[in-house]
Design an enzyme around this catalytic site. Structure first.
Site, mmCIF file in Angstrom:
data_model
loop_
_atom_site.group_PDB
_atom_site.id
_atom_site.type_symbol
_atom_site.label_atom_id
_atom_site.label_comp_id
_atom_site.label_asym_id
_atom_site.label_seq_id
_atom_site.Cartn_x
_atom_site.Cartn_y
_atom_site.Cartn_z
ATOM 1 N N GLU A 12 -9.829 -26.807 8.090
ATOM 2 C CA GLU A 12 -8.554 -26.119 7.864
ATOM 3 C C GLU A 12 -7.432 -26.764 8.674
ATOM 4 O OE1 GLU A 12 -10.099 -21.561 6.968
ATOM 5 O OE2 GLU A 12 -10.088 -22.268 9.024
ATOM 6 N N THR A 91 -7.962 -20.167 5.584
ATOM 7 C CA THR A 91 -8.214 -19.875 4.181
ATOM 8 C C THR A 91 -8.613 -18.414 4.002
ATOM 9 O OG1 THR A 91 -10.490 -20.621 4.457
ATOM 10 C CG2 THR A 91 -8.902 -22.237 3.641
ATOM 11 N N LYS A 176 -8.451 -11.552 1.924
ATOM 12 C CA LYS A 176 -9.667 -11.234 2.680
ATOM 13 C C LYS A 176 -10.052 -12.445 3.532
ATOM 14 C CE LYS A 176 -14.536 -10.065 1.896
ATOM 15 N NZ LYS A 176 -15.159 -11.340 2.258
ATOM 16 N N MET A 178 -11.738 -13.776 7.768
ATOM 17 C CA MET A 178 -12.741 -13.441 8.774
ATOM 18 C C MET A 178 -12.186 -13.509 10.203
ATOM 19 S SD MET A 178 -16.143 -15.270 7.154
ATOM 20 C CE MET A 178 -17.233 -14.673 8.427
ATOM 21 N N GLU A 179 -10.869 -13.670 10.348
ATOM 22 C CA GLU A 179 -10.309 -13.801 11.701
ATOM 23 C C GLU A 179 -9.010 -13.037 11.951
ATOM 24 O OE1 GLU A 179 -10.986 -16.761 9.933
ATOM 25 O OE2 GLU A 179 -12.920 -17.180 10.876
ATOM 26 N N ASP A 202 -10.762 -18.774 -2.868
ATOM 27 C CA ASP A 202 -11.662 -18.120 -3.833
ATOM 28 C C ASP A 202 -11.086 -16.780 -4.276
ATOM 29 O OD1 ASP A 202 -12.768 -17.981 -0.858
ATOM 30 O OD2 ASP A 202 -13.115 -16.032 -1.788
HETATM 31 N N1 ADE Z 1 -12.241 -17.313 3.810
HETATM 32 C C1 ADE Z 1 -12.092 -17.910 2.629
HETATM 33 N N2 ADE Z 1 -12.531 -17.119 1.620
HETATM 34 C C2 ADE Z 1 -12.961 -15.976 2.183
HETATM 35 C C3 ADE Z 1 -13.531 -14.764 1.696
HETATM 36 N N3 ADE Z 1 -13.727 -14.579 0.396
HETATM 37 N N4 ADE Z 1 -13.859 -13.823 2.583
HETATM 38 C C4 ADE Z 1 -13.647 -13.999 3.898
HETATM 39 N N5 ADE Z 1 -13.139 -15.104 4.431
HETATM 40 C C5 ADE Z 1 -12.783 -16.095 3.582
#
Ligand code: ADE
Length: 242
Positions: A12, A91, A176, A178-179, A202
């Site tokens: 990234e 991302t 969505k 994760m950080e 995605d």
């Molecule tokens: N980072 C990239 N795509 C993600 C997803 N679908 N969920 C969590 N973190 C992501």
């Protein structure tokens, strides 16, 4: 002006690191795994920028994604680098139903956790969701740069369980990751403004297998992220943080 990026994955950060020619400062955070890349950069106008890019680092041969590593990196970065603003760039997944597309880049207008289910009274629920503040200038920045804004919701998994989806949608979540909320949690404690720049890899409601779609689109999304971050830095340097 000290702008400090928190970026989970090397992939990234890489296009961004290359563009600005930032150099790694070896062992700056030792014994923590996070890595510092640093440069003083000239901008079109306004204050010169000390650009810090902090990546979470690696463990078990993979980049440290998720809330724990993001919290550690953010706290260490704030304590050692004293940023004027923290930008969490990376991302995310998004929803086709909202008109999202691969490699579209958003500015976050709010953030929360979507996988912390704590029964009890409103105070536990409020803590679990988080809902931390975002830098007040983010909206004008997004408007000026012609970027969409959306709520970032954070959890510890790449996949999405039905209960995650329910919490995301009930609370107006559109991105969505994760950080994000973990970075904002630390910034709220330390009194440092935080902003999000997120690029879509995605589509959570697109029907594809998430990891496969994420991997396929990662480099395209990260190139788009770099282009927007160049403009974001220029904007912040020119307009200050007022
Ligand atoms: N980072 C990239 N795509 C993600 C997803 N679908 N969920 C969590 N973190 C992501």
């Amino acid at each position: 002006m000290n702008i400090t990026y928190i970026i989970a994955m090397q992939a990234e950060a890489e296009p961004f690191i290359e563009h600005f020619g930032v150099q790694e400062v070896p062992d700056f955070f030792s014994p923590l795994p996070c890595r510092l890349y640093r440069a003083d950069i000239a901008v079109t106008s306004g204050e010169p920028v000390r650009l810090n890019i902090v990546c979470n680092g690696q463990q078990h041969g993979s980049d440290l994604v998720g809330c724990e590593a993001a919290s550690v990196a953010t706290l260490a970065a704030i304590e050692k680098l004293h940023p004027d603003i923290v930008i969490n760039s990376g991302t995310c997944g998004a929803f086709r139903a909202d008109g999202a597309d691969i490699a579209r880049v958003y500015i976050g207008n709010s953030c929360m956790f979507h996988d912390r289910r704590v029964p009890g009274d409103d105070r536990w629920g409020t803590q679990a969701l988080g809902n931390y503040p975002v830098w007040s200038g983010a909206e004008t920045l997004a408007h000026t740069l012609g970027l969409d804004m959306a709520k970032v919701t954070t959890g510890s998994s790449l996949d999405m369980q039905p209960c995650d989806l329910q919490i995301i949608r009930e609370n107006g979540g559109r991105l969505k990751d994760m950080e994000g909320a973990a970075v904002a949690f630390v910034c709220s404690l330390m009194g440092v403004p935080v902003m999000f720049v997120k690029s879509v890899t995605d589509l959570c409601d697109g029907g594809a297998e998430t990891y496969e779609e994420f991997s396929r689109n990662l480099s395209k999304a990260c190139r788009a992220l770099k282009e927007v971050n160049i403009r974001v830095i220029d904007y912040i340097a020119t307009h200050r943080l007022a």
